[in-house]
Design an enzyme around this catalytic site. Structure first.
Site, PDB file in Angstrom:
ATOM      1  N   CYS A 177       0.788  -1.245   0.000  1.00 60.46           N
ATOM      2  CA  CYS A 177       0.000   0.000   0.000  1.00 60.46           C
ATOM      3  C   CYS A 177       0.811   1.281   0.000  1.00 60.46           C
ATOM      4  CB  CYS A 177      -0.973   0.059   1.176  1.00 60.46           C
ATOM      5  SG  CYS A 177      -1.346  -1.466   1.968  1.00 60.46           S
ATOM      6  N   HIS A 427      -5.765   2.724  -3.969  1.00 58.69           N
ATOM      7  CA  HIS A 427      -4.410   2.858  -4.477  1.00 58.69           C
ATOM      8  C   HIS A 427      -3.732   4.046  -3.807  1.00 58.69           C
ATOM      9  CE1 HIS A 427      -1.138   2.622  -7.261  1.00 58.69           C
ATOM     10  NE2 HIS A 427      -1.305   3.891  -7.612  1.00 58.69           N
TER      11      HIS A 427
END
Ligand SMILES: [Zn+2]
Length: 1299
Positions: A177, A427
């Site tokens: 991440c 994202h």
């Protein structure tokens, strides 16, 4: 419209290449967003070398040749994804370019690196580019796309636009991440990067793999120097030890920071940078409560790494408009009044108060965390707030601090970390301003692109300026979640260290990483230039096909490749190099496609059609004898393996290879063969074997080979004699029979016993009858043979059995002085001269093909047998199966009762039968008995003399020759290589082997050897060898072969009071229908001879054995397979008895009792107790009887686990379930239903021995070592096991305490 030069399809130099076709190449440069929509077209003669195409492309696009790849674009040749070779001299035509068509190519990065642009200044060569560090690559008009980074899905152009910036991206590991955003931000922080570089890693002190600072340092160096678009972060994440996606989800970006900073602080402890992290990132604030009545203030100083800002005030539906608003709210005190009143220590009462936070110090690098992730208590879901919240590029923090400070608190934004998506996922990327060029960049995993101020504003969130209640709902999901500002302070603001200013260790590290990268590149280059192709070679001596993978550089010549292959196949000691060549080969069809005459100096890359991941063909390293010459194989030919058949000698010769053409006629083909093999074509018969056993006579002269079904590789049989056989219908012909036999013939390797005559003795039992058809009647043959006038096989068996019995006795006596190491299994027969051996000294004919007529089953005989059964009519149960039982039980009977006269074996019923009383029972169901000797057939061909006459005859081919096996299979071993028709029965096969083994087939056993050298005895005499295949191995062992209904049984002695209660005694043969008494009688002499056990028939018993547990005691009248189930490799216990057997009936129960003496901490030996019933009272009485303990004081318990139910003497007194409240043994919790159960008992008045600690420890050690030996697990109680488990898991102590 005048077409551009490159678009011209008509070649200009028409006079030069009037015939020469041209190739139109359309090239798309995919490395760059600017160029991606442009096409470069080149129109080149088809003979242009590939190398030239690259040169032309390079000059057209302005890239350094060799720094980009060309791959096939969509459409043509899409399957071949490997990049084209920029050094290849092959022509475009040979590289699969299609003349007269559009050939689409993509220009791509090479090894992940963007193409190098040819510099205007010729003095700056490749090296200058290598030393380039951060900063945008100068490129004309390379202004990045400005809108792609916000989109979650990357458009094609966004991928391409990144690395024009000169920054290196980070490969997305999918689970990490926010990591990439944080790493890029830290990298782009001059003060952080410089500090990290100052620290020097000491390899001697720690493992580089787990050192977070070291891995960060390496990553930074790579981010600075790598020529790749993006690099991996796996080494960094490995140093974190967070190796699951869960780990990354559980920790937030603040935590990651903390871990990293802690690791750095740890390393910097003793250095001048000891407090650097705090100086850079740590702020201070005061948490206070002020009494509004007396003014007293209670407070606490806290430090922070970031300031968390809420998006919406608590309870409000409206978000703060800006971070400034949110910061004000952050320090806005709240009034504690009413029920929330604060207890003032000075006033000593509850007062109204003001509670809040005050900033005391802002760090140099100020981190604002926008709390977009929240928890919705009404829906109980984690949510993301997409409200708009603006943030300024310059932030003046002086309004948020009370302390008067002459220093400016003006901050400059340089990192915006962005999340795009929902709370469930999304994202992460970062927008970072470079302090070297004041330009903003988007660091989106592997893609880095330039962006504008406007793009930063888009990360404010919300939808264009509206602040309504619904703004969040309709807002873009792409917004900032973390902002990092740097204090504007010329005295502190650092620049990134220049390369020249790097500490020595970083210079070294740069060098090291560069070398590593170069090495990888070289490796890839080698890979890219290496042809990998399957290579086969038939070993010229061993005649086995070897397989290997030939890896050869594309530039190596064929000649060099042959040498590599030659060495790879280890032929150096076998044949000279010039007897080898490489030919194109198709292993699947065993087809030699072509040879490469005159191509010795051609590079392999060219010969194989380029470097490919897989080839549609293989290579064969072909060998020749020094006096032979290699044939030339031309493409388009088919291969034919020609076996010449000699009808007279009935031999099939090894193949001769011939190459033919598919459009040849059969007649032409015959002539071809005739020329090569020198057989007359006129009388020639050719038979094509298409699939297994599909034989096709080629009898239409004008048909082509193609029409006859020839393919790449073919097998034919050729016969050309004057024989009349030619006039017969093919399937009736002798040739057909011969070929049919040939097709069914397998090659077996048979290992003979050491004592066997083998084939060296040149003994042949059955000399072949001279010359003619070879249909020799088996019995006749035998009659004439060395056995002389033979009555029946059975008679011989009986005879030899007698002989064996006496011999074995004698041999055993001799054996005492002799070799005792021989296995018991074969010792019986070791020195026996079989009748065959004795008489066969006259055997004169060498081994050669033997063809014999073997009797197969006789259906009529079978029927008559059944008829006779029903005529006698007991019931239907007297089927053939029953008669088999009778015959087999009978024969085993004769075997053990030497004095009883041999009774001829008959298929009918027999008077001498121990089984008659149980016959109906025996036939209740036919058991699955695959593992016993043959008994499923109605006839007994091996021993049946009468069935011969009407039997259908079959030609059973058998040919044996001695074979020198490889070293390692043992000296002195005799191997036979046997060619045999696999339709032969095991019985016939064994008979053929008799002369080689030297004993009758009933006296040796056939073991099939499987992979891993496991051996299984083949016992079904009526079964054919069809389950065998070529080159299977067989071991012959001497010893009585099993007959129908017989089982091999392993007999173990049960010794209840020994340390090892289970001892192997011998192998025995028990037969179905035999009584236990009979088997015991048979065992007696064997026990005496083989084991030295002198027992009498009523002083030992047999009992069931389940692993090491003694079970049911078998009674003398029990019958195998009726009362007692036997299986192959059955095991049984033999137990010697002190006295006469007390077990007489099935209702009795034999238990093993053992007295526990608590006052001595000791167990008595086992003692058997035979009970007439399952009554507990009786057990107690019996125990009272044997121990003398008064009945009322007897306590007992069932032993746990399997025999011998070992238990520590420290546990037995408490842990066993003493005195179960039951009256019979066969109910819960005892469940004693069978013999062999273990019962402990004690005198309840006996006090347990008092033990000192020392004694206890001593005993514990002793017991533990005793029980370990017997495999007993020391702890039984669940409580203890649980404790043990917690201990092993390293759980905290409190768990132990709770336990
Ligand atoms: Zn007060």
């Amino acid at each position: 419209m005048v077409p551009g030069e490159e678009n011209q399809l008509v070649p200009k130099e028409i006079e030069n290449a009037a015939e020469e076709p041209r190739v139109l190449c359309i090239i798309q440069d995919t490395t760059n967003s600017k160029t991606v929509n442009e096409r470069i077209t080149l129109n080149l003669p088809a003979s242009t070398p590939l190398r030239k195409l690259f040169e032309d492309v390079a000059s057209k696009v302005g890239y350094v040749n060799g720094t980009f790849d060309l791959v096939w674009g969509n459409g043509i040749n899409a399957a071949d994804m490997a990049p084209l070779d920029h050094t290849s001299e092959k022509s475009l035509l040979d590289t699969n370019f299609e003349p007269g068509k559009k050939n689409f190519l993509h220009l791509t990065d090479k090894d992940g690196e963007q193409p190098q642009i040819v510099s205007e200044d010729t003095s700056t060569t490749d090296d200058s580019v290598q030393d380039r560090f951060i900063g945008p690559l100068p490129r004309e008009g390379s202004v990045g796309s400005t809108s792609d980074y916000v989109s979650q899905s990357y458009s094609y152009s966004s991928i391409l636009s990144k690395s024009e910036t000169g920054y290196v991206g980070l490969v997305n590991q999918a689970m990490t991440c926010y990591l990439n955003s944080l790493l890029q931000t830290l990298f782009m922080t001059p003060e952080f990067r410089n500090a990290l570089y100052k620290w020097e890693f000491e390899e001697s002190e720690e493992d580089p793999v787990t050192s977070i600072p070291y891995q960060l340092q390496r990553l930074f160096v790579l981010l600075q120097t790598s020529k790749k678009r993006a690099i991996e972060t796996t080494d960094v994440t490995r140093s974190f030890g967070w190796d699951s996606s869960e780990a990354w989800q559980q920790h937030d970006v603040q935590e990651l920071c903390r871990v990293m900073f802690d690791a750095l602080e740890q390393k910097w402890k003793q250095t001048e940078q000891a407090d650097l992290i705090n100086e850079l990132y740590q702020g201070k604030l005061k948490d206070y409560v002020r009494c509004l009545e007396c003014g007293y203030e209670g407070w606490r100083i806290d430090t922070y790494l970031d300031i968390p800002l809420v998006i919406r005030p608590y309870g409000s539906s409206q978000a703060f408009a800006s971070v400034e608003e949110a910061l004000h709210a952050f320090i806005q005190p709240e009034i504690l009044d009413g029920p929330n009143q604060y207890f003032c220590e000075r006033c000593k009462k509850k007062c109204d108060a003001r509670k809040g936070l005050r900033f005391l110090h802002f760090p140099y690098l100020l981190t604002l965390q926008l709390k977009r992730f929240d928890f919705d208590y009404t829906t109980m879901h984690r949510i993301k707030l997409n409200d708009r919240m603006t943030f300024p590029e310059e932030l003046d923090m002086s309004t948020f601090i009370d302390v008067e400070d002459e220093n400016s608190l003006l901050y400059e934004l340089f990192s915006v970390m962005v999340h795009s998506g929902s709370a469930a996922g999304g994202h992460y990327y970062a927008c970072i301003k470079s302090f070297s060029d004041e330009q903003w960049y988007s660091f989106n995993d592997q893609h880095v692109s330039r962006i504008t101020q406007e793009d930063i504003k888009k990360t404010h969130g919300g939808s264009s300026g509206s602040r309504g209640y619904y703004s969040s709902a309709f807002a873009s999901s792409t917004n900032a979640y973390m902002l990092i500002y740097r204090l504007k302070d010329p005295s502190r603001n650092a620049k990134f260290l220049e390369v020249n200013d790097y500490p020595e260790h970083i210079k070294n590290l740069v060098q090291k990483e560069k070398e590593l990268e170069e090495q990888e590149k070289r490796q890839r280059e080698i890979e890219r230039n290496t042809c990998k192709i399957k290579l086969f070679c038939m070993h010229p001596v061993k005649q086995v096909m070897m397989e290997n993978k030939l890896e050869v550089h594309k530039d190596k010549t064929l000649k060099e490749a042959v040498e590599i292959a030659y060495k790879m196949m280890d032929l150096e000691e076998v044949i000279p190099l010039d007897c080898c060549r490489l030919v194109k080969y198709d292993e699947f069809h065993d087809y030699l496609e072509r040879s490469y005459e005159g191509e010795e100096d051609t590079p392999m890359g060219l010969l194989l059609g380029g470097v490919k991941s897989t080839y549609m063909f293989d290579l064969l390293l072909e060998t020749r004898k020094p006096d032979q010459v290699f044939q030339s194989y031309k493409p388009g030919e088919v291969m034919v393996k020609v076996h010449v058949v000699d009808i007279k000698t009935e031999s099939v010769a090894p193949p001769v290879s011939i190459r033919a053409y598919l459009n040849q006629t059969v007649t032409e083909f015959k002539q071809l063969i005739s020329k090569t093999i020198h057989l007359p074509a006129e009388t020639m018969r050719i038979v094509l074997e298409r699939c297994y056993n599909d034989l096709r006579l080629l009898n239409v002269p004008s048909k082509t080979l193609k029409a006859e079904g020839f393919f790449r590789s073919n097998k034919v049989f050729v016969e050309s004699s004057e024989s009349l056989d030619r006039q017969m219908a093919f399937t009736d012909s002798h040739l057909w029979k011969l070929l049919d036999r040939h097709a069914n013939t397998i090659r077996l390797f048979v290992l003979l016993p050491e004592q066997s005559p083998g084939s060296h003795s040149k003994r042949t039992a059955y000399p072949k009858a001279g010359g003619d058809s070879g249909h020799v009647d088996d019995a006749c043959e035998r009659g004439k043979g060395p056995l002389g006038s033979l009555k029946s096989v059975e008679a011989i068996l009986e005879e030899s059995t007698e002989k064996l019995k006496s011999l074995s006795l004698q041999q055993h006596q001799d054996g005492d002085n002799g070799d005792s190491s021989k296995s018991t299994e074969t010792s019986d027969f070791e020195n026996i001269e079989s009748p065959l051996n004795e008489r066969d000294s006259s055997g004169s004919v060498d081994n050669r093909e033997l063809e014999q007529q073997i009797q197969t089953s006789d259906p009529e005989n079978f029927q008559s047998e059944e008829r006779s059964d029903s005529d006698m009519n007991n019931d239907r149960s007297t089927s053939s199966v029953d008669s088999d039982i009778l015959s087999s039980s009978h024969s085993s009977d004769t075997l053990c009762n030497a004095d009883s006269a041999p009774v001829p074996l008959a298929n009918g019923l027999d008077s001498h039968s121990i089984t008659s009383s149980r016959r109906s029972k025996a036939n209740e169901g036919k058991k699955e008995t695959w593992d016993t000797a043959e008994e499923d057939s109605g006839t007994d061909s091996e021993y049946d003399e009468s069935g011969k006459s009407r039997a259908e005859t079959q030609y059973m081919y058998f040919k044996a020759e001695s074979y020198a096996a490889d070293e390692g299979s043992g000296e002195g071993h005799k191997w036979l290589m046997v060619h045999v028709d696999k339709r032969i029965t095991l019985a016939a096969f064994k008979q053929h082997l008799e002369p080689f083994v030297g004993v009758l087939s009933s006296h040796f056993k056939v073991f099939r050897v499987y992979a891993s050298n496991q051996e299984f005895e083949s016992v079904r005499l009526n079964e054919t060898l069809s389950s065998f295949s070529d080159d299977n191995k067989i071991t012959i062992r001497l010893g009585r072969a099993l007959k129908k209904g017989e089982y091999r049984v392993k007999v173990y002695q049960l010794l209840v009071n020994e340390q090892e209660p289970c001892r192997f005694l011998l192998d025995a043969v028990f037969a179905k229908g035999m009584t236990v008494r009979q088997s015991k009688e048979e065992l007696l002499p064997q026990l005496r001879e083989q084991c030295g056990l002198e027992l009498s028939i009523d002083r030992f018993r047999l009992r069931k054995k389940t692993w090491k547990n003694p079970g049911t005691v078998f009674l003398d009248y029990h019958v195998y397979e009726e009362d007692i189930n036997i299986s192959s490799n059955w095991e049984v216990f033999l137990e010697a008895l002190d006295g006469v057997e007390k077990m007489k009936s099935m209702s009795q129960l034999a238990v093993l009792s053992r007295r526990w003496r608590p006052s001595e901490m000791r167990l008595d030996p086992f003692q058997e107790v035979v009970l007439e019933s399952s009554s507990v009272d009786e057990l107690r009485e019996k125990l009272c009887e044997i121990s003398g303990i008064p009945l009322e004081d007897i306590e007992f318990a069932k032993g746990r686990g399997t025999f011998p139910c070992d238990i520590s003497v420290l546990e037995i007194h408490q842990d066993l379930d003493w005195n179960p409240k039951v009256s019979t043994l066969n109910v819960w919790p005892l469940y004693i239903c069978d013999d062999g159960a273990v019962i402990f008992y004690r005198d309840k008045t006996e006090e347990i021995m008092e033990l000192t600690d020392e004694q206890r420890n001593e005993l514990m050690k002793k017991e533990s070592s005793r029980l370990q030996k017997t495999g007993h697990r020391v702890t039984y109680s669940p409580r203890k096991e649980k404790a043990l488990k917690i201990y092993l898991d390293g759980a905290p102590n409190k768990d132990l305490a709770q336990d």
